[in-house]
Motif scaffolding. Structure first.
Motif, PDB file in Angstrom:
ATOM      1  N   ASP A  78       0.828  -1.205   0.000  1.00  0.00           N
ATOM      2  CA  ASP A  78       0.000   0.000   0.000  1.00  0.00           C
ATOM      3  C   ASP A  78       0.864   1.257   0.000  1.00  0.00           C
ATOM      4  OD1 ASP A  78      -2.166  -1.712   0.172  1.00  0.00           O
ATOM      5  OD2 ASP A  78      -2.148  -1.695   2.360  1.00  0.00           O
ATOM      6  N   THR A  79       1.953   1.216   0.770  1.00  0.00           N
ATOM      7  CA  THR A  79       2.866   2.359   0.790  1.00  0.00           C
ATOM      8  C   THR A  79       3.499   2.575  -0.570  1.00  0.00           C
ATOM      9  OG1 THR A  79       3.332   1.888   3.127  1.00  0.00           O
ATOM     10  CG2 THR A  79       4.852   3.351   1.966  1.00  0.00           C
ATOM     11  N   ALA A  80       3.857   1.461  -1.245  1.00  0.00           N
ATOM     12  CA  ALA A  80       4.436   1.567  -2.592  1.00  0.00           C
ATOM     13  C   ALA A  80       3.427   2.171  -3.572  1.00  0.00           C
ATOM     14  CB  ALA A  80       4.881   0.193  -3.068  1.00  0.00           C
ATOM     15  N   ALA A  81       2.149   1.814  -3.428  1.00  0.00           N
ATOM     16  CA  ALA A  81       1.124   2.384  -4.303  1.00  0.00           C
ATOM     17  C   ALA A  81       1.021   3.891  -4.126  1.00  0.00           C
ATOM     18  CB  ALA A  81      -0.224   1.723  -4.004  1.00  0.00           C
ATOM     19  N   LEU A  82       1.040   4.350  -2.864  1.00  0.00           N
ATOM     20  CA  LEU A  82       0.990   5.790  -2.611  1.00  0.00           C
ATOM     21  C   LEU A  82       2.223   6.482  -3.180  1.00  0.00           C
ATOM     22  CD1 LEU A  82      -0.354   5.857   1.063  1.00  0.00           C
ATOM     23  CD2 LEU A  82      -1.631   6.083  -1.072  1.00  0.00           C
ATOM     24  N   ALA A  83       3.386   5.835  -3.035  1.00  0.00           N
ATOM     25  CA  ALA A  83       4.620   6.426  -3.565  1.00  0.00           C
ATOM     26  C   ALA A  83       4.553   6.562  -5.084  1.00  0.00           C
ATOM     27  CB  ALA A  83       5.822   5.581  -3.149  1.00  0.00           C
ATOM     28  N   LEU A  84       3.998   5.565  -5.769  1.00  0.00           N
ATOM     29  CA  LEU A  84       3.882   5.634  -7.229  1.00  0.00           C
ATOM     30  C   LEU A  84       2.942   6.758  -7.658  1.00  0.00           C
ATOM     31  CD1 LEU A  84       3.747   1.850  -8.211  1.00  0.00           C
ATOM     32  CD2 LEU A  84       5.555   3.481  -8.735  1.00  0.00           C
ATOM     33  N   LEU A  85       1.864   6.948  -6.929  1.00  0.00           N
ATOM     34  CA  LEU A  85       0.961   8.045  -7.267  1.00  0.00           C
ATOM     35  C   LEU A  85       1.648   9.394  -7.107  1.00  0.00           C
ATOM     36  CD1 LEU A  85      -2.381   6.830  -5.608  1.00  0.00           C
ATOM     37  CD2 LEU A  85      -1.715   6.699  -8.010  1.00  0.00           C
ATOM     38  N   VAL A  86       2.457   9.521  -6.061  1.00  0.00           N
ATOM     39  CA  VAL A  86       3.196  10.771  -5.857  1.00  0.00           C
ATOM     40  C   VAL A  86       4.211  10.979  -6.981  1.00  0.00           C
ATOM     41  CG1 VAL A  86       4.810  11.964  -4.328  1.00  0.00           C
ATOM     42  CG2 VAL A  86       2.850  10.756  -3.368  1.00  0.00           C
ATOM     43  N   VAL A  87       4.918   9.913  -7.348  1.00  0.00           N
ATOM     44  CA  VAL A  87       5.899  10.010  -8.435  1.00  0.00           C
ATOM     45  C   VAL A  87       5.211  10.413  -9.737  1.00  0.00           C
ATOM     46  CG1 VAL A  87       7.488   8.675  -9.876  1.00  0.00           C
ATOM     47  CG2 VAL A  87       7.539   8.418  -7.393  1.00  0.00           C
ATOM     48  N   ALA A  88       4.028   9.850 -10.008  1.00  0.00           N
ATOM     49  CA  ALA A  88       3.305  10.203 -11.231  1.00  0.00           C
ATOM     50  C   ALA A  88       3.019  11.702 -11.279  1.00  0.00           C
ATOM     51  CB  ALA A  88       1.996   9.415 -11.299  1.00  0.00           C
ATOM     52  N   ALA A  89       2.621  12.275 -10.143  1.00  0.00           N
ATOM     53  CA  ALA A  89       2.347  13.714 -10.109  1.00  0.00           C
ATOM     54  C   ALA A  89       3.628  14.525 -10.291  1.00  0.00           C
ATOM     55  CB  ALA A  89       1.668  14.071  -8.792  1.00  0.00           C
ATOM     56  N   ILE A 149      -2.790  18.269  -8.484  1.00  0.00           N
ATOM     57  CA  ILE A 149      -3.609  18.600  -7.319  1.00  0.00           C
ATOM     58  C   ILE A 149      -4.517  17.426  -6.948  1.00  0.00           C
ATOM     59  CG2 ILE A 149      -5.440  20.109  -6.466  1.00  0.00           C
ATOM     60  CD1 ILE A 149      -4.220  22.354  -8.136  1.00  0.00           C
ATOM     61  N   GLY A 150      -5.155  16.828  -7.959  1.00  0.00           N
ATOM     62  CA  GLY A 150      -6.014  15.676  -7.695  1.00  0.00           C
ATOM     63  C   GLY A 150      -5.242  14.505  -7.105  1.00  0.00           C
ATOM     64  N   THR A 151      -4.025  14.275  -7.608  1.00  0.00           N
ATOM     65  CA  THR A 151      -3.193  13.191  -7.063  1.00  0.00           C
ATOM     66  C   THR A 151      -2.852  13.452  -5.604  1.00  0.00           C
ATOM     67  OG1 THR A 151      -2.229  12.757  -9.239  1.00  0.00           O
ATOM     68  CG2 THR A 151      -1.039  11.925  -7.320  1.00  0.00           C
ATOM     69  N   GLY A 152      -2.489  14.706  -5.310  1.00  0.00           N
ATOM     70  CA  GLY A 152      -2.152  15.040  -3.925  1.00  0.00           C
ATOM     71  C   GLY A 152      -3.317  14.814  -2.987  1.00  0.00           C
ATOM     72  N   LEU A 153      -4.514  15.231  -3.404  1.00  0.00           N
ATOM     73  CA  LEU A 153      -5.691  15.039  -2.557  1.00  0.00           C
ATOM     74  C   LEU A 153      -6.012  13.559  -2.380  1.00  0.00           C
ATOM     75  CD1 LEU A 153      -8.005  17.884  -3.938  1.00  0.00           C
ATOM     76  CD2 LEU A 153      -6.695  17.870  -1.798  1.00  0.00           C
ATOM     77  N   GLY A 154      -5.879  12.782  -3.459  1.00  0.00           N
ATOM     78  CA  GLY A 154      -6.150  11.351  -3.368  1.00  0.00           C
ATOM     79  C   GLY A 154      -5.172  10.635  -2.454  1.00  0.00           C
ATOM     80  N   VAL A 155      -3.893  10.985  -2.549  1.00  0.00           N
ATOM     81  CA  VAL A 155      -2.880  10.355  -1.702  1.00  0.00           C
ATOM     82  C   VAL A 155      -3.108  10.714  -0.239  1.00  0.00           C
ATOM     83  CG1 VAL A 155      -0.411  10.370  -1.137  1.00  0.00           C
ATOM     84  CG2 VAL A 155      -1.152  10.134  -3.510  1.00  0.00           C
ATOM     85  N   VAL A 156      -3.430  11.981   0.021  1.00  0.00           N
ATOM     86  CA  VAL A 156      -3.696  12.389   1.405  1.00  0.00           C
ATOM     87  C   VAL A 156      -4.876  11.612   1.973  1.00  0.00           C
ATOM     88  CG1 VAL A 156      -4.512  14.297   2.839  1.00  0.00           C
ATOM     89  CG2 VAL A 156      -2.679  14.681   1.201  1.00  0.00           C
ATOM     90  N   TRP A 157      -5.915  11.434   1.173  1.00  0.00           N
ATOM     91  CA  TRP A 157      -7.076  10.683   1.666  1.00  0.00           C
ATOM     92  C   TRP A 157      -6.730   9.223   1.946  1.00  0.00           C
ATOM     93  CZ3 TRP A 157     -11.535  11.201   3.895  1.00  0.00           C
ATOM     94  CH2 TRP A 157     -12.435  10.137   3.893  1.00  0.00           C
ATOM     95  N   LEU A 158      -6.020   8.585   1.021  1.00  0.00           N
ATOM     96  CA  LEU A 158      -5.660   7.179   1.222  1.00  0.00           C
ATOM     97  C   LEU A 158      -4.738   7.017   2.421  1.00  0.00           C
ATOM     98  CD1 LEU A 158      -5.081   6.013  -2.473  1.00  0.00           C
ATOM     99  CD2 LEU A 158      -6.999   5.437  -0.986  1.00  0.00           C
ATOM    100  N   ALA A 159      -3.782   7.936   2.582  1.00  0.00           N
ATOM    101  CA  ALA A 159      -2.875   7.848   3.729  1.00  0.00           C
ATOM    102  C   ALA A 159      -3.633   8.038   5.033  1.00  0.00           C
ATOM    103  CB  ALA A 159      -1.768   8.898   3.601  1.00  0.00           C
ATOM    104  N   TYR A 160      -4.557   8.973   5.038  1.00  0.00           N
ATOM    105  CA  TYR A 160      -5.351   9.200   6.249  1.00  0.00           C
ATOM    106  C   TYR A 160      -6.174   7.973   6.603  1.00  0.00           C
ATOM    107  CZ  TYR A 160      -9.248  10.783   9.087  1.00  0.00           C
ATOM    108  OH  TYR A 160     -10.193  10.887  10.077  1.00  0.00           O
ATOM    109  N   ARG A 161      -6.813   7.363   5.620  1.00  0.00           N
ATOM    110  CA  ARG A 161      -7.628   6.174   5.870  1.00  0.00           C
ATOM    111  C   ARG A 161      -6.762   5.000   6.313  1.00  0.00           C
ATOM    112  NH1 ARG A 161     -12.217   6.510   7.360  1.00  0.00           N
ATOM    113  NH2 ARG A 161     -12.817   4.516   6.464  1.00  0.00           N
TER     114      ARG A 161
END
Length: 293
Positions: free
Chosen positions: A181-192, A276-288
């Motif tokens: 799950d952490t790797a998935a969040l990292a990939l989303l951040v890298v994409a942005a 911006i959308g990626t950042g908001l999505g990552v923040v939500w997933l990390a919070y959950r």
């Protein structure tokens, strides 16, 4: 998180065993650790909630203090035996403790603690302690809908803190327990982060989109998030790119006529909206992820 609750108990018993090195003999240390674990499991009553187990262990107190008390009891027992008074009796606190159990006491023979004291709150604490205890109990008993906002993210900032003090949740343990799950969040951040570089496309696909796709697949395959969380986290970048690009691009066109002007503005802002959308999505997933119980 069953494994996390069990890990808290193991960590607590391990700290007690480490503190007993050089203080108790090897057989005494092993017997002490076995009986301590048995008493914790008895008080735990099968609970698999990490927060409840954390509070239980906090009520047991400092493992070092338990070892010091055991060492004193063994010394007194040895002195009594030398005086010919027979086997030592349990310490007064253990005798008077309500609900103390002898199950799991082991067969340590001479020098074995027969029971651990029952865990009870102070009956008449000072007024100041009573006031703060009431506040803490109200916060712990707060319904999920009234939970303090972003409590999980605040716990993440305490990555170096004792997990018992953070309800069993902190950034370091989250990474260890959820590597995919952490790797998935990292990939989303890298994409942005790749959007501003303008990398050449692979076939017909932009590099940030490919990286986002891999991260999105990992998010969708995860068992840690609900279906709604997955859609929010993985879909936010596309929503920002499409809807955000159309809205902001349309506003920037203003009075300029023509579809070409609209597409020019759309491509100018869509990348930023994707980030911006990626950042908001990552923040939500990390919070959950941090807010799991």
């Amino acid at each position: 998180m069953i494994e996390r609750a069990d890990q808290l108990v193991l960590n607590y018993v391990s700290k007690a065993a480490d503190a007993a090195h050089g203080v108790l003999r090897a057989d005494q240390r092993l017997d002490f650790a076995k009986r301590l674990r048995a008493r914790i499991e008895e008080e735990r009553q099968g609970s698999q909630n990490a927060r409840e187990v954390s509070r239980l262990l906090a009520r047991f107190g400092d493992p070092v203090a338990l070892v010091e008390r055991e060492a004193r009891r063994l010394a007194e027992a040895d002195a009594a035996a030398r005086r010919g008074s027979g086997a030592a009796s349990p310490e007064p606190a253990a005798q008077s403790a309500a609900g103390a159990s002898q199950e799991g006491a082991g067969t340590g023979g001479k020098g074995a603690t027969l029971r651990f004291p029952a865990i009870v709150d102070d009956r008449d604490p000072p007024p100041g302690v009573q006031a703060y205890r009431k506040i803490a109990q109200e916060r712990l008993g707060r319904p999920p809908g009234r939970a303090l906002p972003f409590a999980g993210l605040r716990r993440a900032a305490m990555s170096s803190a004792n997990p018992m003090a953070t309800g069993g949740r902190d950034a370091r343990t989250i990474v260890k327990e959820h590597p995919r799950d952490t790797a998935a969040l990292a990939l989303l951040v890298v994409a942005a982060l790749l959007v501003p570089f303008g990398l050449p496309a692979l076939a017909i696909f932009e590099v940030p989109v490919l990286v986002w796709a891999v991260g999105g697949v990992l998010v969708l395959l995860s068992a840690s998030w609900s279906a709604r969380d997955k859609l929010v986290g993985a879909g936010a970048p596309l929503l920002g790119y499409s809807v955000g690009g159309v809205v902001i691009g349309g506003l920037r066109v203003g009075s300029e006529p023509g579809v070409q002007a609209f597409f020019t503005q759309f491509y100018d802002v869509s990348g930023t909206m994707f980030m911006i959308g990626t950042g908001l999505g990552v923040v939500w997933l990390a919070y959950r992820l941090l807010d799991l119980s």
